[in-house]
Design a protein around this motif. Structure first.
Motif, PDB file in Angstrom:
ATOM      1  N   MET A  92      57.676  44.211 -12.052  1.00 44.84           N
ATOM      2  CA  MET A  92      57.863  44.849 -10.751  1.00 44.84           C
ATOM      3  C   MET A  92      58.152  46.333 -10.915  1.00 44.84           C
ATOM      4  N   SER A  93      58.983  46.666 -11.888  1.00 45.36           N
ATOM      5  CA  SER A  93      59.311  48.069 -12.130  1.00 45.36           C
ATOM      6  C   SER A  93      58.083  48.865 -12.545  1.00 45.36           C
ATOM      7  N   ASP A  94      57.253  48.266 -13.389  1.00 44.25           N
ATOM      8  CA  ASP A  94      56.049  48.943 -13.878  1.00 44.25           C
ATOM      9  C   ASP A  94      55.057  49.242 -12.753  1.00 44.25           C
ATOM     10  N   SER A  95      55.159  48.509 -11.651  1.00 44.01           N
ATOM     11  CA  SER A  95      54.231  48.725 -10.532  1.00 44.01           C
ATOM     12  C   SER A  95      54.461  50.070  -9.852  1.00 44.01           C
ATOM     13  N   GLY A  96      55.650  50.637 -10.043  1.00 42.21           N
ATOM     14  CA  GLY A  96      55.991  51.871  -9.363  1.00 42.21           C
ATOM     15  C   GLY A  96      56.488  51.665  -7.940  1.00 42.21           C
ATOM     16  N   LEU A  97      56.476  50.419  -7.491  1.00 39.43           N
ATOM     17  CA  LEU A  97      56.922  50.111  -6.130  1.00 39.43           C
ATOM     18  C   LEU A  97      58.370  49.637  -6.082  1.00 39.43           C
ATOM     19  N   VAL A  98      58.853  49.112  -7.199  1.00 41.04           N
ATOM     20  CA  VAL A  98      60.185  48.497  -7.230  1.00 41.04           C
ATOM     21  C   VAL A  98      61.063  49.177  -8.263  1.00 41.04           C
ATOM     22  N   SER A  99      62.269  49.491  -7.855  1.00 41.49           N
ATOM     23  CA  SER A  99      63.300  49.958  -8.783  1.00 41.49           C
ATOM     24  C   SER A  99      64.327  48.842  -8.929  1.00 41.49           C
ATOM     25  N   ILE A 100      64.697  48.525 -10.166  1.00 42.70           N
ATOM     26  CA  ILE A 100      65.694  47.490 -10.425  1.00 42.70           C
ATOM     27  C   ILE A 100      67.016  48.186 -10.745  1.00 42.70           C
ATOM     28  N   GLN A 101      68.019  47.951  -9.909  1.00 46.91           N
ATOM     29  CA  GLN A 101      69.311  48.591 -10.082  1.00 46.91           C
ATOM     30  C   GLN A 101      70.421  47.536 -10.145  1.00 46.91           C
ATOM     31  N   SER A 102      71.666  47.986 -10.220  1.00 46.35           N
ATOM     32  CA  SER A 102      72.782  47.089 -10.554  1.00 46.35           C
ATOM     33  C   SER A 102      73.516  46.523  -9.346  1.00 46.35           C
ATOM     34  N   HIS A 103      73.823  45.234  -9.470  1.00 43.22           N
ATOM     35  CA  HIS A 103      74.713  44.538  -8.535  1.00 43.22           C
ATOM     36  C   HIS A 103      75.903  44.008  -9.335  1.00 43.22           C
ATOM     37  N   THR A 104      76.244  44.738 -10.390  1.00 44.19           N
ATOM     38  CA  THR A 104      77.195  44.429 -11.462  1.00 44.19           C
ATOM     39  C   THR A 104      76.563  43.456 -12.451  1.00 44.19           C
ATOM     40  N   PHE A 105      77.203  43.304 -13.608  1.00 38.24           N
ATOM     41  CA  PHE A 105      76.744  42.302 -14.565  1.00 38.24           C
ATOM     42  C   PHE A 105      77.334  40.941 -14.216  1.00 38.24           C
ATOM     43  N   ASP A 106      78.663  40.889 -14.048  1.00 41.17           N
ATOM     44  CA  ASP A 106      79.274  39.591 -13.733  1.00 41.17           C
ATOM     45  C   ASP A 106      80.515  39.775 -12.866  1.00 41.17           C
ATOM     46  N   MET A 107      80.398  40.595 -11.831  1.00 35.95           N
ATOM     47  CA  MET A 107      81.494  40.763 -10.887  1.00 35.95           C
ATOM     48  C   MET A 107      81.067  40.312  -9.492  1.00 35.95           C
ATOM     49  N   HIS A 108      80.236  39.286  -9.474  1.00 37.64           N
ATOM     50  CA  HIS A 108      79.816  38.669  -8.209  1.00 37.64           C
ATOM     51  C   HIS A 108      79.740  37.166  -8.461  1.00 37.64           C
ATOM     52  N   GLN A 109      80.859  36.635  -8.950  1.00 38.33           N
ATOM     53  CA  GLN A 109      80.906  35.243  -9.383  1.00 38.33           C
ATOM     54  C   GLN A 109      81.085  34.288  -8.205  1.00 38.33           C
ATOM     55  N   TRP A 110      80.633  33.067  -8.410  1.00 32.61           N
ATOM     56  CA  TRP A 110      80.772  32.025  -7.396  1.00 32.61           C
ATOM     57  C   TRP A 110      81.931  31.130  -7.815  1.00 32.61           C
ATOM     58  N   ALA A 111      83.069  31.283  -7.135  1.00 31.03           N
ATOM     59  CA  ALA A 111      84.324  30.667  -7.562  1.00 31.03           C
ATOM     60  C   ALA A 111      84.246  29.168  -7.842  1.00 31.03           C
ATOM     61  N   PRO A 112      83.591  28.357  -6.976  1.00 30.58           N
ATOM     62  CA  PRO A 112      83.567  26.915  -7.240  1.00 30.58           C
ATOM     63  C   PRO A 112      82.908  26.540  -8.573  1.00 30.58           C
ATOM     64  N   TYR A 113      82.098  27.440  -9.114  1.00 31.63           N
ATOM     65  CA  TYR A 113      81.385  27.138 -10.347  1.00 31.63           C
ATOM     66  C   TYR A 113      81.995  27.799 -11.576  1.00 31.63           C
ATOM     67  N   GLU A 114      83.097  28.523 -11.376  1.00 28.32           N
ATOM     68  CA  GLU A 114      83.724  29.235 -12.473  1.00 28.32           C
ATOM     69  C   GLU A 114      84.948  28.476 -12.982  1.00 28.32           C
ATOM     70  N   PRO A 115      85.178  28.464 -14.298  1.00 32.04           N
ATOM     71  CA  PRO A 115      86.374  27.803 -14.839  1.00 32.04           C
ATOM     72  C   PRO A 115      87.626  28.632 -14.581  1.00 32.04           C
ATOM     73  N   GLY A 116      88.742  27.962 -14.401  1.00 35.17           N
ATOM     74  CA  GLY A 116      90.008  28.666 -14.245  1.00 35.17           C
ATOM     75  C   GLY A 116      90.123  29.398 -12.920  1.00 35.17           C
ATOM     76  N   ASP A 117      91.159  30.230 -12.827  1.00 32.46           N
ATOM     77  CA  ASP A 117      91.409  30.949 -11.583  1.00 32.46           C
ATOM     78  C   ASP A 117      91.196  32.453 -11.722  1.00 32.46           C
ATOM     79  N   ARG A 118      90.675  32.896 -12.854  1.00 30.84           N
ATOM     80  CA  ARG A 118      90.397  34.318 -13.052  1.00 30.84           C
ATOM     81  C   ARG A 118      88.946  34.576 -12.703  1.00 30.84           C
ATOM     82  N   VAL A 119      88.693  34.607 -11.422  1.00 33.63           N
ATOM     83  CA  VAL A 119      87.323  34.729 -10.926  1.00 33.63           C
ATOM     84  C   VAL A 119      87.167  36.076 -10.232  1.00 33.63           C
ATOM     85  N   ARG A 120      86.040  36.737 -10.489  1.00 32.53           N
ATOM     86  CA  ARG A 120      85.748  37.996  -9.799  1.00 32.53           C
ATOM     87  C   ARG A 120      84.669  37.722  -8.743  1.00 32.53           C
TER      88      ARG A 120
END
Length: 223
Positions: A92-120
């Motif tokens: 998609m990036s190579d097409s020149g139509l799409v830029s791929i940018q950041s939504h964080t690496f792992d700071m958009h976690q889904w709490a019910p699927y994460e172990p423990g209570d240290r969830v971002r």
């Protein structure tokens, strides 16, 4: 996209936005910036073909930890809505139509699927986390996101869309120190660009298009 075409609107990339703000390079008439969050495979299978059909540009914001997950959430057995791969991101990036940018690496976690209570769930600091600890965590997270996306696409990663639109003064300060040139919220409204004022690129507003958004409402937003 048909409404945009019929209305004489022109989609623009963040590179074009940066050039306008930093250099005064004119934007096309009636500019619109299309953004898609989370990195879903539907971006590749549905949105990308439409962008090619209409010759329009968009920015996709990927969550690094779930790139390429098509069946399960990270390394669990929990189901996940499929996400596109780095190979598809590069195409998609190579097409020149799409830029791929950041939504964080792992700071958009889904709490019910994460172990423990240290969830971002989002990018914000934990209540018991010091500023120093948080700064280190966010620096590591964004640096990994940028490193993997740039390795995949060969293009700079300098824009971040806040997960859930959540932010604070500290997150802004850290991201700016890391060379992020624009940050996006989900607060409704038009982004107001001003030539020569890079500050306008931070905490940019966006309109949240949902399945029940009417054509009338959409046209009112962009008019």
């Amino acid at each position: 996209m048909q409404l945009l075409k019929d209305g004489g609107y022109h989609t623009v990339s963040f590179d074009q936005i940066f050039d306008f703000v930093e250099k005064g390079t004119p934007l096309p008439e009636k500019p619109v910036c299309l953004t898609f969050d989370d990195g879903y495979l539907s971006n590749y299978e549905i949105a990308y073909p439409l962008l090619k059909e209409y010759g329009m540009k968009a920015t996709f914001f990927a969550i690094g930890a779930t790139v390429g997950n098509t069946e399960h959430y990270k390394d669990t057995e929990f189901p996940i809505t499929p996400h596109y791969s780095y190979e598809q991101a590069k195409e998609m990036s190579d097409s020149g139509l799409v830029s791929i940018q950041s939504h964080t690496f792992d700071m958009h976690q889904w709490a019910p699927y994460e172990p423990g209570d240290r969830v971002r769930n989002n990018i914000l600091r934990w209540k018991d986390e010091t500023e120093e600890e948080y700064t280190e965590a966010l620096t590591a997270d964004f640096s990994k996101s940028r490193e993997e996306l740039e390795a995949a696409t060969g293009k700079p990663v300098n824009v971040l869309a806040y997960p859930g639109g959540q932010f604070d003064a500290l997150s802004e300060s850290v991201l700016r120190s890391l060379g992020v040139k624009a940050t996006l919220t989900i607060q409704p409204g038009k982004a107001k660009l001003t030539e020569g004022e890079p500050e306008c690129l931070y905490l940019m507003n966006r309109f949240y298009v949902q399945p029940d958004t009417t054509e009338e409402a959409f046209l009112e937003w962009i008019s």
